[in-house]
Write a protein that holds these residues in place. Structure first.
Motif, PDB file in Angstrom:
ATOM      1  N   SER A  72      14.524   0.849 -14.942  1.00  0.00           N
ATOM      2  CA  SER A  72      15.017   0.194 -13.717  1.00  0.00           C
ATOM      3  C   SER A  72      16.228  -0.652 -14.075  1.00  0.00           C
ATOM      4  O   SER A  72      16.164  -1.475 -14.988  1.00  0.00           O
ATOM      5  N   LYS A 118       6.790   3.296  -4.691  1.00  0.00           N
ATOM      6  CA  LYS A 118       6.159   4.362  -5.475  1.00  0.00           C
ATOM      7  C   LYS A 118       7.281   5.226  -6.013  1.00  0.00           C
ATOM      8  O   LYS A 118       8.034   5.827  -5.237  1.00  0.00           O
ATOM      9  N   ASN A 176      10.085   6.675  -3.389  1.00  0.00           N
ATOM     10  CA  ASN A 176      11.453   7.072  -3.765  1.00  0.00           C
ATOM     11  C   ASN A 176      11.417   7.959  -4.990  1.00  0.00           C
ATOM     12  O   ASN A 176      10.494   7.909  -5.791  1.00  0.00           O
TER      13      ASN A 176
HETATM   14  O1  PMT Z   1      16.204  -0.850 -10.167  1.00  0.00           O
HETATM   15  P1  PMT Z   1      16.680   0.529  -9.742  1.00  0.00           P
HETATM   16  O2  PMT Z   1      17.392   1.216 -10.864  1.00  0.00           O
HETATM   17  O3  PMT Z   1      17.444   0.463  -8.463  1.00  0.00           O
HETATM   18  O4  PMT Z   1      15.365   1.383  -9.496  1.00  0.00           O
HETATM   19  C1  PMT Z   1      14.482   1.022  -8.467  1.00  0.00           C
HETATM   20  C2  PMT Z   1      13.075   1.615  -8.686  1.00  0.00           C
HETATM   21  C3  PMT Z   1      13.155   3.108  -8.668  1.00  0.00           C
HETATM   22  C4  PMT Z   1      12.513   1.116 -10.026  1.00  0.00           C
HETATM   23  C5  PMT Z   1      12.208   1.049  -7.505  1.00  0.00           C
HETATM   24  O5  PMT Z   1      12.708   1.510  -6.291  1.00  0.00           O
HETATM   25  C6  PMT Z   1      10.727   1.469  -7.659  1.00  0.00           C
HETATM   26  O6  PMT Z   1      10.329   2.558  -7.309  1.00  0.00           O
HETATM   27  N1  PMT Z   1       9.886   0.532  -8.199  1.00  0.00           N
HETATM   28  C7  PMT Z   1       8.444   0.759  -8.428  1.00  0.00           C
HETATM   29  C8  PMT Z   1       8.250   1.551  -9.683  1.00  0.00           C
HETATM   30  C9  PMT Z   1       6.789   1.624 -10.069  1.00  0.00           C
HETATM   31  O7  PMT Z   1       6.292   0.791 -10.799  1.00  0.00           O
HETATM   32  O8  PMT Z   1       6.139   2.614  -9.512  1.00  0.00           O
HETATM   33  P2  PMT Z   1       4.634   3.049  -9.885  1.00  0.00           P
HETATM   34  O9  PMT Z   1       4.381   4.275  -9.163  1.00  0.00           O
HETATM   35  O10 PMT Z   1       4.480   3.047 -11.395  1.00  0.00           O
HETATM   36  O11 PMT Z   1       3.741   1.850  -9.330  1.00  0.00           O
HETATM   37  C10 PMT Z   1       3.396   1.771  -7.961  1.00  0.00           C
HETATM   38  C11 PMT Z   1       3.005   0.341  -7.612  1.00  0.00           C
HETATM   39  O12 PMT Z   1       1.885  -0.084  -8.400  1.00  0.00           O
HETATM   40  C12 PMT Z   1       4.134  -0.651  -7.828  1.00  0.00           C
HETATM   41  O13 PMT Z   1       4.255  -1.459  -6.658  1.00  0.00           O
HETATM   42  C13 PMT Z   1       3.678  -1.516  -8.958  1.00  0.00           C
HETATM   43  O14 PMT Z   1       4.078  -2.900  -8.773  1.00  0.00           O
HETATM   44  C14 PMT Z   1       2.152  -1.378  -8.896  1.00  0.00           C
HETATM   45  N2  PMT Z   1       1.547  -1.489 -10.214  1.00  0.00           N
HETATM   46  C15 PMT Z   1       1.994  -0.730 -11.230  1.00  0.00           C
HETATM   47  C16 PMT Z   1       1.396  -0.841 -12.476  1.00  0.00           C
HETATM   48  C17 PMT Z   1       0.324  -1.770 -12.618  1.00  0.00           C
HETATM   49  N3  PMT Z   1      -0.270  -1.927 -13.785  1.00  0.00           N
HETATM   50  N4  PMT Z   1      -0.094  -2.512 -11.595  1.00  0.00           N
HETATM   51  C18 PMT Z   1       0.494  -2.375 -10.385  1.00  0.00           C
HETATM   52  O15 PMT Z   1       0.076  -3.043  -9.433  1.00  0.00           O
END
Ligand code: PMT
Length: 312
Positions: A66, A228, A255
């Motif tokens: 990110s 996500k 996204n």
């Molecule tokens: O900064 P950029 O380059 O513009 O990029 C933006 C981005 C693509 C990083 C952003 O738009 C994005 O998608 N951020 C979320 C990335 C992510 O962590 O996705 P995930 O699918 O791994 O997690 C989903 C959700 O679970 C997230 O809200 C996260 O906060 C939450 N999570 C994740 C891991 C964890 N251990 N506990 C959580 O609660």
């Protein structure tokens, strides 16, 4: 105690608080208290990737992708929409306002005059606009930084808890890229791993999903938006819906890694049809950022949420 409770509690028992934690929490608390008195909205924006150290004296770490574009751009639009913003970001990732200057050298933008230095003629208009915006909004913006996954989660928990005082005035916008895997402190070597030990095999543990306690315990009345990130378009809608069904928060924004600057999919808790935001070529060319549309959309959803919850 349920297994999930045990997991997230154990994480905080096993990983110590970050440096300057108490000072930062005091600043966060002051913002929330002032906003609660004045009935102002507060947006917590998380931004940037979290690191997972391989050693206690950290030389090497695993990182999550990110740049902080989503978070830093969104922070500007939330400020313009009237929110107080707590910007919880990865140290040295993009920040509101200064992000526009990244990749350019300040030395190429200034000119030396006999008695002082000034912004060069061709940068005057841009610098004036940016500086005016920054100075206008800086008192509404609190910036707190983190590096590691553990620092991030400690600060996320504390901020969400302090935001409870705001009830439905609070909005959480979780754009940080959060690691799903880590090495517990008890299993981490103290010193730099030596290459003389031969090839390195790593065993990473699953990070407990913090969205669960966040939604039910830390900020139960806040409007919560998570992101996500996927790389396979065929999975995006299903994964976003699954996340919402599992954690029962308000909006999941799906996204894709390669199209994230032009396309997002918003899925909401009321099970209405997913809403797409897609920038056209002409919008892109004219410098419109997708974050302006995301924030505009969320502001309306937060208005509705607030209207339904403020008397509750
Ligand atoms: O900064 P950029 O380059 O513009 O990029 C933006 C981005 C693509 C990083 C952003 O738009 C994005 O998608 N951020 C979320 C990335 C992510 O962590 O996705 P995930 O699918 O791994 O997690 C989903 C959700 O679970 C997230 O809200 C996260 O906060 C939450 N999570 C994740 C891991 C964890 N251990 N506990 C959580 O609660």
């Amino acid at each position: 105690m349920a297994q999930d409770d045990l997991n997230w509690k154990t994480f905080f028992e096993e990983n110590s608080k970050p440096n300057h934690f108490d000072e930062n929490v005091k600043l966060i608390s002051e913002v929330c208290q002032q906003a609660a008195i004045k009935k102002l909205r507060v947006a917590l924006i998380t931004s940037g990737g979290t690191t997972v150290p391989l050693e206690k004296n950290t030389v090497r770490f695993i990182d999550n992708f990110s740049a902080g574009t989503r978070g830093s751009a969104s922070a500007e639009y939330f400020l313009e929409a009237g929110y107080q913003v707590i910007f919880l970001h990865r140290s040295k990732s993009l920040e509101p306002y200064s992000r526009h200057l990244v990749g350019r050298s300040i030395f190429d933008m200034i000119e030396i005059c006999p008695e002082n230095i000034i912004v060069g003629e061709k940068h005057q208009a841009e610098m004036r606009k940016l500086t005016e915006k920054y100075q206008h909004y800086k008192s509404n913006l609190l910036m707190i930084s983190f590096n590691s996954l553990s620092d991030y989660l400690w600060l996320l928990q504390a901020t969400a808890q302090k935001m409870q005082i705001l009830g439905p005035l609070a909005l959480l916008y979780l754009a940080a890229a959060v690691s799903d895997f880590y090495i517990p402190a008890s299993q981490m070597p103290c010193h730099k791993i030596q290459s003389s030990g031969g090839p390195l095999s790593l065993s990473l543990q699953l990070v407990p999903k913090m969205l669960a306690p966040l939604v039910t315990l830390w900020a139960p009345n806040a409007f919560i938006v998570s992101f996500k990130l996927e790389t396979n378009e065929a999975l995006l809608e299903t994964k976003a819906k699954e996340s919402l069904e599992k954690y029962h928060h308000h909006v999941v924004i799906g996204n894709l890694l390669h199209s994230r600057k032009v396309y997002v999919l918003l899925v909401d808790r009321n099970n209405s049809a997913p809403e797409e935001i897609r920038l056209s070529d002409s919008e892109l060319e004219s410098g419109i950022e997708i974050e302006s549309k995301i924030v505009e959309n969320l502001k309306i959803r937060h208005d509705n949420y607030y209207a339904n919850h403020k008397t509750g």
